[in-house]
Design an enzyme around this catalytic site. Structure first.
Site, PDB file in Angstrom:
ATOM      1  N   LYS A 270       0.657  -1.120   0.065  1.00  0.00           N
ATOM      2  CA  LYS A 270      -0.101  -0.015  -0.082  1.00  0.00           C
ATOM      3  C   LYS A 270       0.686   1.236  -0.156  1.00  0.00           C
ATOM      4  O   LYS A 270       1.868   1.121   0.505  1.00  0.00           O
ATOM      5  CB  LYS A 270      -0.947   0.215   1.285  1.00  0.00           C
ATOM      6  CG  LYS A 270      -1.880  -0.886   1.213  1.00  0.00           C
ATOM      7  CD  LYS A 270      -2.964  -0.671   2.495  1.00  0.00           C
ATOM      8  CE  LYS A 270      -3.890  -1.755   2.640  1.00  0.00           C
ATOM      9  NZ  LYS A 270      -4.992  -1.540   1.530  1.00  0.00           N
ATOM     10  N   ARG A 344      -9.926 -11.469   2.092  1.00  0.00           N
ATOM     11  CA  ARG A 344     -10.939 -12.521   1.700  1.00  0.00           C
ATOM     12  C   ARG A 344     -10.331 -13.760   1.526  1.00  0.00           C
ATOM     13  O   ARG A 344     -10.933 -14.820   1.804  1.00  0.00           O
ATOM     14  CB  ARG A 344     -11.398 -12.254   0.001  1.00  0.00           C
ATOM     15  CG  ARG A 344     -10.206 -12.030  -0.736  1.00  0.00           C
ATOM     16  CD  ARG A 344     -10.699 -11.139  -1.897  1.00  0.00           C
ATOM     17  NE  ARG A 344     -10.819  -9.734  -1.779  1.00  0.00           N
ATOM     18  CZ  ARG A 344     -11.320  -8.838  -2.836  1.00  0.00           C
ATOM     19  NH1 ARG A 344     -11.435  -9.197  -4.048  1.00  0.00           N
ATOM     20  NH2 ARG A 344     -11.264  -7.839  -2.317  1.00  0.00           N
TER      21      ARG A 344
HETATM   22  N1  BES Z   1      -8.252  -3.588   4.471  1.00  0.00           N
HETATM   23  C1  BES Z   1      -8.201  -3.181   3.292  1.00  0.00           C
HETATM   24  C2  BES Z   1      -9.590  -2.852   2.773  1.00  0.00           C
HETATM   25  C3  BES Z   1      -9.537  -1.121   3.094  1.00  0.00           C
HETATM   26  C4  BES Z   1      -8.777  -0.310   2.233  1.00  0.00           C
HETATM   27  C5  BES Z   1     -10.367  -0.501   3.835  1.00  0.00           C
HETATM   28  C6  BES Z   1      -8.817   0.932   2.268  1.00  0.00           C
HETATM   29  C7  BES Z   1     -10.168   0.868   4.317  1.00  0.00           C
HETATM   30  C8  BES Z   1      -9.597   1.485   3.267  1.00  0.00           C
HETATM   31  C9  BES Z   1      -8.380  -4.648   2.358  1.00  0.00           C
HETATM   32  O1  BES Z   1      -7.504  -5.597   2.765  1.00  0.00           O
HETATM   33  C10 BES Z   1      -7.877  -4.197   0.895  1.00  0.00           C
HETATM   34  O2  BES Z   1      -6.790  -3.996   0.881  1.00  0.00           O
HETATM   35  N2  BES Z   1      -8.667  -4.190  -0.215  1.00  0.00           N
HETATM   36  C11 BES Z   1      -8.189  -3.804  -1.427  1.00  0.00           C
HETATM   37  C12 BES Z   1      -8.752  -4.873  -2.356  1.00  0.00           C
HETATM   38  C13 BES Z   1      -8.326  -4.731  -3.854  1.00  0.00           C
HETATM   39  C14 BES Z   1      -6.805  -5.031  -3.848  1.00  0.00           C
HETATM   40  C15 BES Z   1      -8.909  -5.571  -4.798  1.00  0.00           C
HETATM   41  C16 BES Z   1      -8.781  -2.455  -1.684  1.00  0.00           C
HETATM   42  O3  BES Z   1      -9.938  -2.140  -1.250  1.00  0.00           O
HETATM   43  O4  BES Z   1      -8.260  -1.647  -2.158  1.00  0.00           O
HETATM   44 MN    MN Z   2      -5.584  -5.246   1.932  1.00  0.00          MN
END
Ligand code: BES
Ligand code: MN
Ligand code: ZN
Length: 491
Positions: A270, A344
């Protein structure tokens, strides 16, 4: 924990540093407030008549009183309708103000009857909550008293009111626990800490707790969960809490939570900007533990199993790589196209394990699963999706009673197209569209026929905007929705 209580009496006769009085919109002093008006020298009715206080939602006015009753009167507006949700919000706002003022003890006048009493009590505790554990103690002169007690003053205290008090205490304890876990940084709220919290809870409340680590999960074939945990030296924890309030052999309700103690994204790293928020990625797990705490305290006549998957998602030389393929607990192969879609992967194994081994009457999971749900619904509503419309409807109804707004999105099989992999049974990401839904249809491949609904709480469990009644930080969502869901099933 703040001490909650109820007390029979009139609003003018209770000695307390602050008394909250909830008022609907209007110019007239409601019945029963004449004596209180006189204690404020008539300023209460004058403020109404002059329109300085209109009773609009979230409007507040602080008045000072003399005599032996309350020292301060905080008027809190709720707008046109006196609904339980409006009362709950007003109580939360009042709790927040009383806590910020440092008055130490506060009360709320509650003439509306026992049906909404639980809301007003738990609502006050919700607003008053604060986390000070990591701040150095200030000098005595600068120290602000935490709000130690919250009392509902009501015309009469009957058996129904006492039951509401017990329920409010249970819910408040559960929310408290969930919020504390949520706000704790990743170096303190570790998978080990989550497991210890569950074990302590089980011992305290007479539940069974099973904790499995990397070794046990390897033996079980939970390779999807383990793929996420592969990059960290910390032992991942698969925690099962069993509460037995129902008949032996009755199928349990299953509550399942994502517990990523910190989500860096892994090799699909990230961006650094605001990554510190990703300590919140265990709010689903916190919600399950908080709900189990409340359910056990309430002694609900039903069997409930809580399942939590706790790990951190880290990049390292041993971490899972984009394109790696793993075989999940239920035998399906998953292409890990993006290591940041890790929740997931953890849930896939939790859901299929719980569905296979417990045959639950209903299975509901909560996860801070997607950024997409924050784009869609903001910090206001939880996304609800599922394959069983009956369970989805029950969750939506529970969220209404809980005053934790939720909104359904479709989980239609048409969206499954996006998740096709060139090499494996399924891929863990879709394209850029419908991110909340594609995450859900991924999970649907792992529910093994259980009647299931999913809560995406990424926007609602932890707010980065001030919500007026609540400040920034953990909200306690979805503890109360879970509790209401199970309560209704226990009826
Ligand atoms: N924990 C995050 C979801 C999240 C992201 C919550 C930003 C709040 C703010 C999750 O694990 C994640 O990173 N999801 C990705 C999925 C994508 C790679 C398909 C997302 O939502 O960007
Ligand atoms: Mn994630
Ligand atoms: Zn995550």
């Amino acid at each position: 924990m703040i001490a909650l209580s109820v007390r029979a009496g009139s609003p003018a006769a209770f000695r307390v540093p602050l008394l909250a009085v909830v008022l609907p919109s209007g110019k007239w002093l409601p019945r029963g407030l004449g004596a209180l008006d006189r204690l404020t020298g008539g300023t209460l009715s004058r403020a109404l008549r002059a329109g300085d206080f209109k009773g609009n939602r979230d409007e507040t006015l602080l008045l000072y009183a003399r005599g032996r009753g309350p020292e301060r009167v905080l008027l809190v507006g709720i707008g046109p309708a006196t609904t339980p949700a409006a009362l709950s919000r007003a109580a939360t706002l009042a709790g927040r103000r009383a806590s910020a003022m440092g008055v130490g003890r506060a009360a709320i006048w509650h003439p509306q009857g026992a049906a909404s009493l639980e809301h007003v009590l738990a609502g006050g505790a919700l607003g008053a909550w604060e986390y000070r554990e990591l701040r150095s103690t200030p000098k005595p002169a600068e120290r602000k008293k935490p709000l130690a007690s919250w009392t509902a003053v009501t015309p009469k205290v009957d058996a129904e009111a006492r039951a509401a008090l017990r329920a409010a205490r249970a819910v408040a304890e559960g929310q408290n626990l969930a919020r504390t876990l949520a706000v704790m940084p990743g170096n303190l709220c570790t998978p080990e800490f989550i497991a210890k919290t569950a074990r302590d809870m089980a011992r305290r409340l007479g539940m069974t707790c099973t904790v499995r680590g990397r070794k046990e999960m390897t033996a079980l074939g939970m390779n999807s969960f383990l793929a996420v945990a592969q990059g960290t030296p910390q032992d991942p924890k698969f925690v099962l809490l069993e509460y037995r309030g129902g008949k032996q052999g009755d199928a349990p309700v299953a509550l399942v939570g994502k517990g990523i103690c910190f989500d860096t994204g892994g090799i699909s790293l990230k961006p650094a900007d605001r990554m510190e928020w990703m300590k919140f990625d265990m709010c689903g797990a916190a919600g399950v533990l908080g709900a189990m705490e409340a359910i056990a305290r309430l002694r609900l006549p039903i069997n409930v199993v809580g399942a939590v998957g706790a790990t951190t998602n880290m990049p390292s030389g041993t971490a899972v790589k984009p394109g790696d393929v793993v075989r999940a607990y239920n035998g399906k192969t998953i292409e890990v196209a993006n290591t940041d879609a890790e929740g997931r992967l953890v849930l896939a194994d939790l859901l299929s394990y719980v569905a296979r081994n417990y045959k639950p009457q209903a299975m509901v999971d909560a996860a801070t699963l997607t950024g997409a749900v924050v784009i869609a619904l903001g910090n206001i509503a939880t996304g609800v999706l599922g394959t069983d419309q009956g369970v989805v409807d029950e969750v939506l109804a529970a969220s209404k009673r809980a005053n934790e707004p939720a909104w359904q999105l479709p989980a239609w099989p048409e969206y499954r197209e996006q998740m096709k992999s060139d090499v494996a049974d399924i891929r863990n990401i879709g394209n850029r569209s419908a991110g909340v839904i594609t995450a859900t249809v991924f999970l649907a491949d792992f529910i093994e026929g259980a009647p299931w609904a999913h809560l995406d709480i990424a926007g609602t469990a932890y707010t980065e905007t001030d919500l007026t009644a609540l400040g920034r930080g953990p909200t306690g969502v979805p503890v109360r929705t879970f509790v209401e869901f199970v309560r209704e099933r226990a009826r």
